[in-house]
Design an enzyme around this catalytic site. Structure first.
Site, short mmCIF file in Angstrom:
data_model
loop_
_atom_site.label_atom_id
_atom_site.label_comp_id
_atom_site.label_asym_id
_atom_site.label_seq_id
_atom_site.Cartn_x
_atom_site.Cartn_y
_atom_site.Cartn_z
N ASP A 97 51.81 67.52 30.25
CA ASP A 97 52.97 68.35 30.48
C ASP A 97 52.91 69.49 29.46
OD1 ASP A 97 55.55 69.18 31.35
OD2 ASP A 97 56.47 68.05 29.71
N ASP A 99 56.03 71.80 28.32
CA ASP A 99 57.22 71.92 27.47
C ASP A 99 57.50 70.63 26.70
OD1 ASP A 99 58.54 74.62 28.41
OD2 ASP A 99 57.84 73.60 30.22
#
EC number: 3.1.3.3
Length: 309
Positions: A97, A99
């Site tokens: 991922d 963020d």
């Protein structure tokens, strides 16, 4: 018999032998006569592997659930359950991922601060990350709040604020040397995920595309299919196929509820400094300060990581 390895990683500078012995004792006590300890291996001053055998056939998820009390009772040590097989170290695909994982920030919140709607966006983000709100709907709500924002200088200003998580460049460099493919799958935006991909030398990225009108302003919408949990899971499988990687040799790293489907699909999943609900549902949790600690989960020693041999 089923073979597993329990990796203990201290949040501080040292993992005392007394703590290792205590965890080993708790493992055997929590599992009655089902578990036998087959030795330990020191990975560093902060990390140690405990090798175990479990009577009968059991999968990683069930053993992790069986050892929940052991895992949850050590706030200053992460206790990780992995299958002790060839794929533990021979990972050939890592998917991240973006963020709050590859970078410290949530990009949409940086944009929201720029637009003066930070509080509203943060509240929606928290609900989404805690799996309290459907991700697609939460993204639509947040992006709608950005409508009318001029992007001519916005993108460059936000990129300058992005801070890569400690240990990420070193982790990526090490994994690439091991011929591991690296990808970022983000529920954020391709305008920034592509930038991070280039900064870290990743092999692939996929994220949402912010729509911009003819006046150079955000429309409050995205273009194309939304990258949500299902999309991440499906893309991980597609990458395994494209790179000719067994699914068992893949790993997903993330912090949000929309990362859980890909964690369940991959050979292994790591919740990185994640929300409590995500930590509980993920195959393992890692709450340390440097992402190079992931290499301990794969069984590498400091000598191997830092080329001291």
């Amino acid at each position: 018999m089923s073979k597993f390895v329990i990796t203990c990683i201290a949040h501080g500078e040292n993992l005392p032998k007394e703590t290792i012995d205590q965890i080993a004792k708790e493992i055997t006590e929590s599992s009655a006569k089902d578990v036998s300890i087959n030795g330990t291996k020191k990975l560093s001053a902060r990390a140690t592997d405990i090798f175990i055998e479990v009577a009968g056939s059991i999968v990683q998820k069930d053993l992790k659930n069986k050892l929940t009390n052991v895992i949850d009772s050590h706030n200053d040590v992460d206790v990780i359950v992995s299958v002790d097989n060839e794929y533990r170290q021979a990972k050939k695909l890592f998917v991240f991922d973006m963020d709050s994982t590859l970078i410290y920030q949530e990009v949409i919140e940086l944009i929201a601060a720029y637009a003066g709607v930070e509080e509203q966006v943060h509240e929606i983000t928290e609900r989404a990350m805690n799996n309290e709100l459907d991700f697609k709907e939460s993204l639509r709500e947040r992006v709608k709040l950005l409508q009318g924002l001029q992007v001519d200088t916005l993108y460059d200003e936000i990129k300058q604020k992005l801070e890569v998580t400690k240990g990420v460049p070193e982790l990526c460099k090490f994994l690439h040397k091991k011929n591991c493919k690296l990808a970022v799958l983000s529920g954020g935006f391709i305008q920034f995920a592509g930038f991070i991909k280039d900064q870290l030398g990743l092999d692939f990225c996929k994220a949402n595309l912010l729509e911009v009108d003819t006046d150079g302003k955000l429309t409050g919408k995205t273009l194309g299919p939304i990258v949500d949990g299902q999309c991440k899971s499906e893309t991980l499988l597609q990458l395994c196929n494209d790179y000719n990687v067994p699914v068992e040799a893949s790993c997903m790293v993330g912090d949000g509820g929309n990362d859980l489907p890909a964690m369940a699909t991959a050979g292994f999943g790591i919740a990185w400094n994640a929300k409590p609900k995500v930590q509980k549902a993920a195959p393992c949790k890692l709450n340390t300060k440097s992402m190079t600690d992931i290499l301990y989960i794969l069984g590498y020693t400091d000598d191997e990581i830092y080329n001291r041999q």
